[in-house]
Design a protein around this motif. Structure first.
Motif, PDB file in Angstrom:
ATOM      1  N   LEU A 160       4.376 -23.780 -19.033  1.00  0.00           N
ATOM      2  CA  LEU A 160       4.567 -22.480 -19.680  1.00  0.00           C
ATOM      3  C   LEU A 160       5.403 -22.615 -20.942  1.00  0.00           C
ATOM      4  N   SER A 161       6.390 -23.519 -20.923  1.00  0.00           N
ATOM      5  CA  SER A 161       7.228 -23.730 -22.106  1.00  0.00           C
ATOM      6  C   SER A 161       6.418 -24.334 -23.241  1.00  0.00           C
TER       7      SER A 161
ATOM      8  N   ALA B 151       3.209 -24.014 -23.754  1.00  0.00           N
ATOM      9  CA  ALA B 151       2.326 -22.964 -24.270  1.00  0.00           C
ATOM     10  C   ALA B 151       3.093 -21.980 -25.141  1.00  0.00           C
ATOM     11  N   PHE B 152       4.311 -21.627 -24.723  1.00  0.00           N
ATOM     12  CA  PHE B 152       5.111 -20.666 -25.486  1.00  0.00           C
ATOM     13  C   PHE B 152       5.454 -21.215 -26.863  1.00  0.00           C
TER      14      PHE B 152
ATOM     15  N   THR C 291       2.319 -21.476 -29.216  1.00  0.00           N
ATOM     16  CA  THR C 291       1.843 -20.200 -29.762  1.00  0.00           C
ATOM     17  C   THR C 291       2.883 -19.556 -30.672  1.00  0.00           C
TER      18      THR C 291
ATOM     19  N   SER D  34      -6.169 -13.227 -23.832  1.00  0.00           N
ATOM     20  CA  SER D  34      -5.324 -13.095 -22.649  1.00  0.00           C
ATOM     21  C   SER D  34      -6.160 -12.973 -21.381  1.00  0.00           C
TER      22      SER D  34
ATOM     23  N   ALA E  63      -2.464 -21.171 -20.053  1.00  0.00           N
ATOM     24  CA  ALA E  63      -1.250 -20.497 -20.507  1.00  0.00           C
ATOM     25  C   ALA E  63      -1.224 -20.343 -22.017  1.00  0.00           C
ATOM     26  N   THR E  64      -1.785 -21.308 -22.733  1.00  0.00           N
ATOM     27  CA  THR E  64      -1.823 -21.216 -24.195  1.00  0.00           C
ATOM     28  C   THR E  64      -2.714 -20.060 -24.641  1.00  0.00           C
TER      29      THR E  64
ATOM     30  N   SER F 110      -0.833 -16.854 -23.739  1.00  0.00           N
ATOM     31  CA  SER F 110       0.337 -16.700 -24.596  1.00  0.00           C
ATOM     32  C   SER F 110      -0.054 -16.380 -26.027  1.00  0.00           C
TER      33      SER F 110
ATOM     34  N   ASN G 236      -0.672 -12.808 -26.266  1.00  0.00           N
ATOM     35  CA  ASN G 236       0.612 -12.115 -26.275  1.00  0.00           C
ATOM     36  C   ASN G 236       1.274 -12.210 -27.646  1.00  0.00           C
ATOM     37  N   ARG G 237       1.096 -13.360 -28.303  1.00  0.00           N
ATOM     38  CA  ARG G 237       1.676 -13.557 -29.632  1.00  0.00           C
ATOM     39  C   ARG G 237       1.026 -12.642 -30.657  1.00  0.00           C
TER      40      ARG G 237
ATOM     41  N   GLY H 106      10.538 -13.988 -30.752  1.00  0.00           N
ATOM     42  CA  GLY H 106      10.143 -15.226 -30.096  1.00  0.00           C
ATOM     43  C   GLY H 106      11.289 -16.206 -29.904  1.00  0.00           C
TER      44      GLY H 106
END
Length: 408
Positions: A50-51, A53-54, A57, A84, A104-105, A108, A111-112, A347
């Motif tokens: 998850l990190s 991917a965060f 993005t 998403s 997740a990418t 995310s 979401n971005r 972010g």
């Protein structure tokens, strides 16, 4: 719906937001637990995936802003919702780390797109004080839907398992995308706007006023993350509150947000935006002082009072701050401006807030609440120093037919 600014497609616009938020409320109730139960991967791998991917993005934010300016906020939001939906559908088949990072990418990235795209779309749909009104109405709808989603999630998961969370998210994102297609956006195409394909990010970074606004807003961004990261940890480990008490605070936060946004916004209809932003910052400072006192006063009652003040701070500040941010961006580069704010003020703080909150609490709760309180007081002074931002005359040309002026 006289309390909603008039523009073509306002009903599908609000319905899209409500359905989207309903799914997000459904997911927020389980969050990391959802990933653990659905993927079966170790928590360390889930956190790492998850990190990755965060961060990936987050670095795509400038491209997102350029896409909003070239293709329009509505189209980008539709694409973001579909991304998403694809990501959450992918979670259902994830069984290793590379697949998790891929899914997740996608989720995310959607979401971005959402945060700068939503702000830019509000700027496209309405002008002037109608922006404050639309932000308030939209916030009320979203918070109500998030609360309903959270309430329904436990029962649904009990019958259908954690996979139902992913299915609900796929359906809600897809439905929101379909509804957004019915929203009419007036004005010239972004791709035809002068400079839309140029070095817009550099223009944003050279805009001293807007960059000052981002710096002033950084403590507020950290304040907005308190209920996600700091308060549950503080209440559970430092004050030894039971999970039902912590859950009740979260429920009170959501319910009070939905109930108070419109009345609070009506009281502010003639106030300057910077004064509203400063008042919200001052209320945050009072809330953080109250949170700090919970260690010496009756814990549950003090936390309830502090949460109430915290919610009022959010409700007082949200519409004027969002409208002020939109008004500071030139129309032709609004996507880049909103993306820069989302990346630098939203972010980055989201990325480091869990670490900083945890480190501060490990030293002393007093340190956490003192630093947060000092930061938002500095923001209050900064907003008053910044002064009002006049509406750009060029925006009058983009006001949609049927637009209601002067309602605030």
């Amino acid at each position: 719906m006289s309390w909603v600014p008039a523009f073509p497609g306002r009903v599908p616009y609000l319905m899209a937001g409500a359905i989207d938020a309903l799914g997000n409320g459904f997911f927020a109730a389980f969050s990391l637990l959802f990933f653990r139960q659905v993927t079966g991967l170790p928590m360390a791998e889930i956190g790492f995936g998850l990190s990755v991917a965060f961060v990936a993005t987050l670095l795509a934010s400038p491209a997102v802003g350029a896409g909003i300016d070239r293709f329009g906020a509505k189209r980008m939001l539709v694409a973001g919702n579909l991304l998403s939906a694809t990501g959450f559908a992918g979670y259902l088949v994830v069984d290793d780390l590379p697949l998790l990072i891929a899914a997740a990418t996608l989720a995310s990235l959607g979401n971005r797109v959402y945060y700068p795209g939503s702000s830019a779309l509000i700027g496209d749909l309405v002008t002037g004080r109608d922006r404050d009104a639309l932000v308030a109405v939209r916030s009320t709808v979203l918070m109500s839907a998030v609360g309903l989603g959270g309430l329904a999630s436990g029962l649904a998961v009990g019958f259908g398992g954690y996979q139902v969370v992913a299915i609900v998210q796929v359906v809600s994102y897809t439905a929101a995308a379909a509804l957004l297609l019915r929203v009419a956006v007036a004005g010239p195409a972004r791709s035809a706007a002068p400079g839309a394909g140029g070095p817009g990010l550099l223009t944003v970074l050279r805009d001293r006023r807007f960059m000052a606004f981002i710096v002033i807003s950084l403590p507020i961004s950290f304040a907005q993350d308190v209920f996600i990261w700091a308060l549950p940890l503080y209440a559970g480990t430092e004050l030894h509150m039971s999970p039902p008490v912590i859950g009740a605070l979260s429920a009170w936060n959501t319910a009070l947000s939905a109930l108070t946004q419109l009345p609070v916004s009506r009281l502010q209809r003639r106030s300057r935006r910077t004064r509203g932003a400063a008042l919200g910052a001052l209320l945050y400072a009072v809330a953080f002082a109250a949170f700090g006192l919970a260690g010496w006063l009756p814990g549950a009652i003090t936390l309830g009072v502090a949460t109430t003040i915290y919610v009022l701070a959010e409700r007082v500040q949200l519409p004027p701050l969002e409208a002020l941010k939109i008004s500071m961006a030139p129309v032709r580069l609004r996507g880049r401006y909103m993306a820069a704010y989302s990346m630098l003020c939203g972010g980055l703080t989201a990325a480091v807030a869990p670490l900083l909150f945890t480190l501060a609490l490990s030293v002393s709760p007093l340190l956490l609440w003192s630093v947060l309180g000092t930061g938002v007081l500095a923001s209050a002074v900064g907003y008053l120093w910044l002064g009002e931002q006049p509406e750009l005359e060029s925006e009058a040309a983009t006001a949609p037919a049927g637009h209601v002026t002067g309602n605030r």
